[in-house]
Motif scaffolding. Sequence first.
Motif, PDB file in Angstrom:
ATOM      1  N   LEU A   1      10.302 -26.641  18.677  1.00 16.79           N
ATOM      2  CA  LEU A   1      10.506 -27.046  20.067  1.00 16.79           C
ATOM      3  C   LEU A   1      11.803 -27.820  20.229  1.00 16.79           C
ATOM      4  N   ARG A   2      12.092 -28.674  19.295  1.00 12.92           N
ATOM      5  CA  ARG A   2      13.335 -29.458  19.343  1.00 12.92           C
ATOM      6  C   ARG A   2      14.556 -28.542  19.335  1.00 12.92           C
ATOM      7  N   ILE A   3      14.512 -27.501  18.520  1.00 13.45           N
ATOM      8  CA  ILE A   3      15.629 -26.550  18.456  1.00 13.45           C
ATOM      9  C   ILE A   3      15.747 -25.768  19.758  1.00 13.45           C
ATOM     10  N   VAL A   4      14.624 -25.304  20.274  1.00 12.40           N
ATOM     11  CA  VAL A   4      14.633 -24.500  21.502  1.00 12.40           C
ATOM     12  C   VAL A   4      15.175 -25.299  22.683  1.00 12.40           C
TER      13      VAL A   4
ATOM     14  N   ILE B   1      18.747 -24.629  24.801  1.00  9.98           N
ATOM     15  CA  ILE B   1      18.831 -24.372  26.239  1.00  9.98           C
ATOM     16  C   ILE B   1      19.879 -25.272  26.880  1.00  9.98           C
ATOM     17  N   PHE B   2      19.897 -26.541  26.483  1.00  9.26           N
ATOM     18  CA  PHE B   2      20.883 -27.466  27.057  1.00  9.26           C
ATOM     19  C   PHE B   2      22.296 -27.093  26.626  1.00  9.26           C
ATOM     20  N   LEU B   3      22.470 -26.803  25.335  1.00  6.24           N
ATOM     21  CA  LEU B   3      23.806 -26.477  24.833  1.00  6.24           C
ATOM     22  C   LEU B   3      24.341 -25.198  25.460  1.00  6.24           C
TER      23      LEU B   3
ATOM     24  N   ILE C   1      10.599 -17.775  18.057  1.00  7.31           N
ATOM     25  CA  ILE C   1       9.532 -16.961  17.465  1.00  7.31           C
ATOM     26  C   ILE C   1       8.542 -17.852  16.716  1.00  7.31           C
ATOM     27  N   MET C   2       9.069 -18.815  15.962  1.00  3.22           N
ATOM     28  CA  MET C   2       8.201 -19.732  15.234  1.00  3.22           C
ATOM     29  C   MET C   2       7.354 -20.565  16.193  1.00  3.22           C
ATOM     30  N   LEU C   3       7.961 -21.030  17.281  1.00  8.20           N
ATOM     31  CA  LEU C   3       7.226 -21.823  18.262  1.00  8.20           C
ATOM     32  C   LEU C   3       6.096 -20.995  18.872  1.00  8.20           C
TER      33      LEU C   3
END
Length: 293
Positions: free
Chosen positions: A40-43, A47-49, A195-197
């Motif tokens: 979730l942190r990566i996703v 989105i912000f970046l 995909i992992m999320l």
Amino acid sequence: MGENNTKWLYLGILSVIWGSSFILIKKGLVGLTDYQLGSLRIVLTSIFLFSVGFKSITQIKKRHWKWVAISGFISSFFPPFLFAMAQNEIDSAVASMLNSIVPIMTLLVGVLLFGIGSSKYQIAGVVIGLAGTFMLIFAGAEFNPNQNYWYSLFIVAATVGYAFNVNIIKKHLNDISALAVTTGNFVIIFLPALIMLYFTGFFETIFSSSEMQLSFVYVAILSLFGTALAKVIFNKLVQIASPVFASSVTYTMPIVAVLWGLIDGEVFNVWQAVAAMVILFGVYLGNRKRANR
């Protein structure tokens, strides 16, 4: 506000933001699993970046993409999971102290694998810093036998990833902007994280669990402020101050993290404090050569 006062303001803001990251991870793990939190942190960061840095990707040429991909996985994909897994077992304050060995690992990797020269002070700093790391782990294991301090090695592994990343950027990606590198990193790792999320069952349960929703808020704060905003501030700090001054966030960030830990009921004993000071002294020696330039 003068430039001298501004740099101290930026240092203080960075210390609070990055020093608070560890308690945010801890709170996020209340309602989320470590795999949910990491992905979730990566996703969310992606989105912000993408919203602010997608155009910068045009700077990345074909010869860069291999290194952008490697950089993305070792610095931005695996570490969020490693920190989340570690903080299932160890306190946030201890995690912050272990994270402070990043400059030591960066120097060690640079010397051993990238042919970067070093001084006797830097070599001593590596030895002392690593000794302090093992002291911190063993002191914590004895003081908190209910916590599995072997999980500390996950954070050590993350710092090695950060160290490789710094050296890769310096050697192979120095001709493109930091925003392009960072955005490119997340272009590579966004889909695997999403995909992992999905397979963690996050989307099936988030709307029915108030505990998960609160943890989502903590992770959103961590992603937007701890990654995106902090990066902008740090780059600005480097522009108006010396690299040595900017790197001093290594010393101030753990102070904030320990304070958050104490507020949250964590206990930091004398021997852990001594080990932390040994680590920070090692970091100081590791920066000695750069400080004298």
